[in-house]
Design an enzyme around this catalytic site. Structure first.
Site, PDB file in Angstrom:
ATOM      1  N   TYR A  42      79.012   7.580  -8.578  1.00 46.43           N
ATOM      2  CA  TYR A  42      77.589   7.313  -8.736  1.00 46.43           C
ATOM      3  C   TYR A  42      77.402   6.189  -9.759  1.00 46.43           C
ATOM      4  CZ  TYR A  42      72.636   8.092  -9.348  1.00 46.43           C
ATOM      5  OH  TYR A  42      71.283   7.923  -9.389  1.00 46.43           O
TER       6      TYR A  42
ATOM      7  N   ASP B  15      82.362  15.266  -9.372  1.00 51.00           N
ATOM      8  CA  ASP B  15      80.954  15.212  -8.981  1.00 51.00           C
ATOM      9  C   ASP B  15      80.903  15.614  -7.515  1.00 51.00           C
ATOM     10  OD1 ASP B  15      78.414  14.534  -8.099  1.00 51.00           O
ATOM     11  OD2 ASP B  15      78.230  12.824  -9.446  1.00 51.00           O
TER      12      ASP B  15
ATOM     13  N   ARG C 129      65.636  26.543 -25.714  1.00 45.94           N
ATOM     14  CA  ARG C 129      66.527  25.390 -25.487  1.00 45.94           C
ATOM     15  C   ARG C 129      67.940  25.827 -25.123  1.00 45.94           C
ATOM     16  NH1 ARG C 129      68.471  23.099 -29.740  1.00 45.94           N
ATOM     17  NH2 ARG C 129      66.493  23.044 -30.831  1.00 45.94           N
TER      18      ARG C 129
ATOM     19  N   LYS D 152      69.471  16.825  -5.694  1.00 41.87           N
ATOM     20  CA  LYS D 152      69.785  16.495  -4.315  1.00 41.87           C
ATOM     21  C   LYS D 152      69.886  17.772  -3.473  1.00 41.87           C
ATOM     22  CE  LYS D 152      70.034  12.428  -6.214  1.00 41.87           C
ATOM     23  NZ  LYS D 152      71.292  11.795  -6.583  1.00 41.87           N
TER      24      LYS D 152
HETATM   25  C1  LIG Z   1      71.739  11.287  -7.797  1.00 41.29           C
HETATM   26  C2  LIG Z   1      73.138  11.462  -8.231  1.00 41.29           C
HETATM   27  C3  LIG Z   1      73.457  11.602  -9.591  1.00 41.29           C
HETATM   28  C4  LIG Z   1      72.416  11.558 -10.667  1.00 41.29           C
HETATM   29  O1  LIG Z   1      71.490  12.606 -10.541  1.00 41.29           O
HETATM   30  P1  LIG Z   1      69.999  12.515 -11.164  1.00 41.29           P
HETATM   31  O2  LIG Z   1      69.449  13.873 -10.947  1.00 41.29           O
HETATM   32  O3  LIG Z   1      69.272  11.431 -10.448  1.00 41.29           O
HETATM   33  O4  LIG Z   1      70.148  12.178 -12.623  1.00 41.29           O
HETATM   34  C5  LIG Z   1      74.780  11.818  -9.918  1.00 41.29           C
HETATM   35  N1  LIG Z   1      75.753  11.874  -8.972  1.00 41.29           N
HETATM   36  C6  LIG Z   1      75.467  11.740  -7.669  1.00 41.29           C
HETATM   37  C7  LIG Z   1      76.561  11.824  -6.677  1.00 41.29           C
HETATM   38  C8  LIG Z   1      74.168  11.519  -7.251  1.00 41.29           C
HETATM   39  O5  LIG Z   1      73.892  11.362  -5.954  1.00 41.29           O
END
Ligand SMILES: *Cc1c(COP(=O)(O)O)cnc(C)c1O
Length: 385
Positions: free
Chosen positions: A107, A180, A55, A205
């Site tokens: 997001y 982010d 973990r 992504k």
């Molecule tokens: C998709 C996304 C998230 C969340 O990611 P997950 O892997 O779906 O939890 C956060 N920030 C941005 C900019 C995103 O495109």
């Protein structure tokens, strides 16, 4: 890490392609393996090895984390079971009484987390419009604001925030800046070098890049007390990345630079095509000269403006959905950053969270296909309106 001859000035592209130059000492294998073991033996003197239990210390995840450190110029990185787990780790590390200033367009899941959980944890928050750094400054509560959270380019309007200026404002008010950077990727922007304290990726992504891994990553400029609380959060709340996902993430990261380069090329071509189309009202893409974020993006992003764009066709929600469904090559699905192009009616994906997304906004994630094929598909889809 260095290459096998000890060269230490390798570029991020090279480090990514070779997954930090990894070679297996016993077999010479050039692919970092997946280590599924959940537990690791102690040494003969009963001292711990680097890994004791999976973990906190998954070796495969640690490899992905070391690679992200190289790509972001980070002091340390952590991987998580999802992008949301990575983003919210920063909020979990706050204490009751702390205040957060968050960009209004981020997001939607981040806004949902604040709405669901912040108040119960004694965390207050304010929003500022992404295009108004004076409003960010005004929202700071010195001594109380501990975290400023931004996204750039920001989902789904692709507004751009000057990271260096946001960092100065956050630091002047005694807060850390978290960015982010999912859509910018380390290929195009290195937020920590611009003064950010934390950089976050929905690795689901672009980093993983094949629409088959759920993962998140967080990296820091330096190991602050806030970072140590994030480390403790991951260790004790346990939102860890699985070993197989970590393996797939590394595999994806090895082609990150090539993919993003092509996605940027495709995105600008799509943006230009849409901009000139009579049935399109607006296109949002920071690479367009007249986009409100273009000047800052041109200064802050290197090598391209990202693979994400949005547009508003003439009409409302109904026409937008009709257009999405008329596409044959672009897939009608949410998410982004994969090798295949995706198209979606954005508001439908936001689950009723109050955002500023227009009703007819369509979001496109450019893949790595040939641009002409994508343009032909959008062209035939627009003809149904
Ligand atoms: C998709 C996304 C998230 C969340 O990611 P997950 O892997 O779906 O939890 C956060 N920030 C941005 C900019 C995103 O495109």
């Amino acid at each position: 890490m260095t290459d096998r001859k000890g060269a230490n000035s390798l570029s991020p592209e090279t480090l990514a392609a070779q997954a930090l130059g990894w070679e297996d000492e016993s077999t010479g294998a050039v692919v970092p393996p997946v280590q599924f073991a959940t537990t690791f033996t102690r040494r003969d003197d009963y001292g711990p090895r680097d890994n004791v239990y999976i973990r906190p210390d998954c070796p495969t995840a640690a490899h992905a984390e070391a690679l992200l450190c190289a790509l972001e110029g980070a002091d340390a990185a952590l991987s998580f079971g999802s992008g949301m787990a990575a983003c919210t780790a920063a909020f979990h590390a706050l204490q009751a009484g702390d205040h957060v200033v968050c960009a209004r367009t981020v997001y939607h899941g981040v806004i949902a987390w604040l709405e669901h959980f912040a108040e119960a944890r004694g965390i207050s928050y304010s929003f500022f419009p992404n295009n108004d750094l004076a409003a960010l400054k005004a929202a700071m509560q010195p001594g109380k604001t501990k975290l400023v959270w931004i996204e750039t380019p920001a989902n789904p309007m692709w507004s751009v925030i000057d990271i260096a200026q946001a960092a100065r404002i956050a630091h002047d008010g005694g807060a850390a800046l978290g960015v982010d950077s999912t859509c910018a990727t380390p290929v195009l922007t290195r937020p920590l070098e611009l003064g950010a304290d934390l950089v976050c990726h929905a690795a689901t992504k672009y980093l993983a890049g094949h629409s088959d891994v759920l993962a998140g990553m967080l990296a820091c400029r330096e190991k602050s007390p806030l970072w140590e609380r994030i480390v403790a959060h991951r260790k004790f709340a346990g939102p860890m990345l699985g070993a197989m996902e970590a393996y797939l993430l590394i595999r994806g990261m090895r082609t990150l630079y090539l993919r993003v380069e092509r996605q940027c090329e495709n995105a600008i071509k799509l943006a230009q095509f849409l901009k000139d189309h009579p049935k399109v009202e607006t296109v949002r893409y920071p690479g367009l000269q007249d986009d409100p974020g273009h000047a800052v993006a041109a200064a802050q992003m290197q090598g391209g403006f990202g693979g994400m764009l949005s547009f508003q066709p003439r009409g409302g929600k109904e026409e937008a959905i009709k257009l999405v469904l008329a596409c044959r090559l672009l897939k009608p699905a949410t998410s982004l950053g994969g090798v295949e192009s995706l198209i979606e009616h954005r508001k439908t994906s936001e689950h009723g969270i109050v955002t500023e997304t227009p009703d007819n906004l369509i979001r496109v994630s450019a893949g790595i296909e040939r641009a002409d094929d994508l343009i032909a598909d959008l062209n035939q889809a627009l003809s149904v309106l």
